[in-house]
Motif scaffolding. Structure first.
Motif, PDB file in Angstrom:
ATOM      1  N   GLU A 199       0.801  -1.159  -0.025  1.00 47.07           N
ATOM      2  CA  GLU A 199       0.089   0.114   0.190  1.00 47.07           C
ATOM      3  C   GLU A 199       0.691   1.280  -0.157  1.00 47.07           C
ATOM      4  OE1 GLU A 199       0.236  -2.349   2.212  1.00 47.07           O
ATOM      5  OE2 GLU A 199       0.628  -1.579   4.360  1.00 47.07           O
ATOM      6  N   GLU A 214      -5.676  -3.140  -0.343  1.00 46.65           N
ATOM      7  CA  GLU A 214      -4.377  -2.328  -0.643  1.00 46.65           C
ATOM      8  C   GLU A 214      -5.083  -0.955  -0.784  1.00 46.65           C
ATOM      9  OE1 GLU A 214      -1.944  -3.382   0.350  1.00 46.65           O
ATOM     10  OE2 GLU A 214      -2.067  -5.405  -0.194  1.00 46.65           O
ATOM     11  N   HIS A 241      -5.984   0.746   2.627  1.00 49.06           N
ATOM     12  CA  HIS A 241      -4.867   1.313   3.454  1.00 49.06           C
ATOM     13  C   HIS A 241      -4.464   2.685   3.024  1.00 49.06           C
ATOM     14  CE1 HIS A 241      -3.448  -2.348   5.476  1.00 49.06           C
ATOM     15  NE2 HIS A 241      -3.169  -2.877   4.417  1.00 49.06           N
ATOM     16  N   GLU A 263      -3.757  -3.668   9.712  1.00 49.82           N
ATOM     17  CA  GLU A 263      -3.988  -4.845   8.838  1.00 49.82           C
ATOM     18  C   GLU A 263      -5.198  -5.730   9.464  1.00 49.82           C
ATOM     19  OE1 GLU A 263      -2.566  -5.170   6.312  1.00 49.82           O
ATOM     20  OE2 GLU A 263      -0.406  -4.349   6.465  1.00 49.82           O
TER      21      GLU A 263
HETATM   22 ZN   LIG Z   1      -2.337  -4.842   4.267  1.00 49.48          ZN
END
Ligand SMILES: [Zn+2]
Length: 624
Positions: free
Chosen positions: A279, A309, A312, A342
């Motif tokens: 990301e 991604e 993020h 995450e």
């Molecule tokens: Zn990630």
């Protein structure tokens, strides 16, 4: 002895060996703008050749190769692949010494009167996956600026200005989040940018390239820049793109703010270049199997990659755990809040595919069931000795080599385990507010602030608790800490949404897709075994039936009940519920193992809890 040799070194005056690496300070790098040029045309040797001009002042100087990488959350900068380092000033070679404690740092003395130094080196990119990520193939390359640059120590990375340029193979096209200043032949010179943003702006370039507008002219623009192994892979049908256009719309509805002025999905469809999901604020590196669009069933589990991604940009890049928000790439990171960064992103990569139409209801439920099973029955490690919080230290620990017993080590489980916690949080918010509030409200309040900004807005555990309290008052600190620090605590999330985890003998869509995509036979919930290609044993469930019979990862399964191994022979033997005798090869020895298991095949599924509301369906529904 140690003391004596240290004294000797000091008295002999080898000052460079013991020179300090200056700590980063929040001050402008006043000697001037760094010029970094990368020649990325040597496809035959897969070598990136770097030439860098660094304005300097006379005196001691320490140059750094980025070590602690954002998105990786650990000290993974590939310093072992840097070679041929030559530093000169006015044509004179300057000797350098590598720091003995920080091998990513090089000390040198700049002669008085020198206004700049020239730095040359090569980045020897891996030739195969055993050496690292393959980033250059005959058809494409992935240029990550942290692998091809050195920067001066003593400054915040965002206080150093850089002008980068790169020469790409003839006829290739390149994409990144950076803006182009000029193009000369096959060389692109990018507009000056600070070093922090440079490292945050990698490039995908390729022979077969296509740029697709996902935001349909809306502001800020979002593009999908696709590179592929073959030209035919670029023929993506409009109906295959629709979910990604919807992704941009759903994210706007979810967060109500953006942390980019334009966004580029750098998207590789390749079986040669190594896969990636990394990301950035204004782009992401997304590398996936070449057949991603041509064989969607097989790639079901990978469809979360782009939503993950992209998420993020809000969660991870803009809002980042305070202990992870470091001022340069050579300051150690702490990962205590990765269960937000995450974990919540893994939660969304299991929800957004449903909201944007990549998964139907059955696929969504099956994917949730698989994740829930992995984090409960499939994780004796989390149920006994490791907490979800403890797994957030994994990126800082040595990454090399992979897991021995993943079910027991629970490495990197802050992704799926924390996703289960966030699912639980969503259920609790709905319960406490009689259905008026949900995790969407938390997201808008926590990540949907500072529209248009793409700096870093750090947060602490207390900030999360405070925002949750703003959504619905509750003792969130205790609630979260029980789940983060306890064991065997991830069962409640599905029940909180009116569902429960059950096991039956039918492989779910998620299991079938995983088996096809990863070329494995998943018998985790029956024999306690994951079998790879040609009978290679993958993970063995800790204390499970196969483990107790003496099965070990790395063995090879040769025969089942006297018949040559195949996926069907082993599944049929389990289905028959009779005695199971496995002939295995361990190094050069053959052994027969008796497995005491008679319950047939078991695969995870979701089942409704009668008399409760289905809030999972509400969570998965697209926002309007
Ligand atoms: Zn990630």
């Amino acid at each position: 002895m140690i003391v004596r040799s240290l004294v000797c070194a000091l008295t002999l005056g080898s000052a460079a060996v013991y020179a300090e690496v200056p700590a980063p300070r929040d001050r402008e790098y006043t000697p001037g703008t760094l010029q970094i040029h990368v020649d990325a045309t040597d496809l035959a040797h897969r070598v990136f050749r770097v030439r860098e001009t660094i304005p300097v002042q006379g005196g001691p100087l320490t140059l750094l190769y980025p070590q602690w990488l954002p998105g990786v959350h650990g000290p993974a900068g590939p310093i072992d692949k840097l070679a041929g380092l030559l530093i000169t000033a006015g044509g004179q070679t300057l000797p350098w010494t590598r720091d003995t404690l920080q091998p990513h740092a090089f000390h040198l003395d700049v002669p008085q009167g020198a206004a700049s130094i020239e730095v040359q080196f090569q980045f020897l990119s891996p030739q195969n996956k055993e050496q690292g990520r393959v980033v250059m193939t005959p058809e494409m390359l992935n240029l990550q600026w942290n692998t091809v640059s050195l920067y001066p120590a003593g400054y915040y990375a965002n206080r150093i200005q850089v002008q980068a340029s790169a020469t790409y193979p003839a006829g290739w096209q390149a994409a990144s989040a950076m803006e182009i200043a000029s193009t000369n032949g096959h060389t692109i010179t990018y507009k000056p940018i600070d070093y922090d943003d440079l490292v945050d702006s990698p490039v995908f370039a390729g022979k077969y390239f296509k740029r697709i507008d996902l935001a349909s002219g809306a502001s800020p623009p979002v593009y999908m820049d696709v590179v592929a192994d073959e030209a035919r892979l670029l023929e993506i049908k409009p109906e295959q793109l629709k979910p990604y256009q919807e992704l941009v719309r759903q994210m706007t509805l979810l967060y109500g703010a953006h942390h980019y002025d334009h966004y580029d999905f750098l998207f590789a469809l390749s079986d040669k270049m190594s896969g990636i999901g990394l990301e950035h604020h204004r782009s992401s590196e997304d590398g996936i199997a070449a057949d991603y669009f041509t064989e969607p069933e097989k790639n079901l589990a990978r469809t979360g990659l782009l939503p993950h991604e992209y998420n993020h940009s809000w969660n991870g890049k803009y809002r980042r755990g305070a202990d992870l928000a470091t001022p340069s790439f050579n300051v150690p990171m702490r990962d205590s809040l990765l269960w937000v960064y995450e974990g919540q992103t893994r939660f969304w990569d299991h929800v957004l595919p449903a909201r944007i139409g990549l998964w139907n209801a059955e696929q969504t439920n099956d994917m949730m069931a698989l994740m829930a099973a992995e984090m409960t029955k499939g994780r004796p490690g989390l149920n006994t000795w490791r907490s979800v919080q403890d797994t957030t230290n994994d990126p800082v620990m040595n990454e090399a080599g992979g897991s021995v017993y993943q079910s027991y080590q629970a490495r990197f489980d802050y992704y799926p385990a924390a996703a289960m916690i966030w699912l639980d949080v969503d259920g609790k918010l709905r319960e406490l507010s009689q259905g008026k509030r949900s995790i969407d409200d938390f997201c808008k309040a926590f990540f949907g602030v500072g529209d248009g900004k793409y700096n870093v807005n750090p947060y602490t555990f207390e900030d999360i608790v405070k925002t949750l309290n703003g959504v619905v008052p509750y003792d969130w600190a205790t609630y979260l800490r029980q789940r983060l620090d306890g064991h065997d605590v991830l069962h409640g999330a599905l029940e909180a949404h009116g569902w429960k985890l059950v096991y039956n003998d039918q492989p779910s869509v998620a299991v079938k897709s995983m088996e096809a995509g990863r070329k494995v036979v998943n018998l985790t919930y029956s024999l306690g075994l994951m079998i790879g290609k040609d009978g290679e044993i993958g993970d063995v469930l800790w204390d499970g039936p196969a483990f107790k019979a003496g099965m070990v990862p790395g063995m090879k399964l040769i025969a089942v009940n006297g018949k040559e191994y195949s996926a069907d022979t082993v599944k049929n033997a389990v289905k028959d519920k009779g005695p199971i005798e496995l002939l295995v090869k361990n190094f050069d020895e053959y052994q027969t193992l008796e497995v005491d298991y008679h319950d047939g095949l078991k695969y995870p599924h979701l089942e409704r809890v009668q008399g409760t509301a289905d809030t999972l369906g509400l969570l998965m529904a697209p926002r309007k």
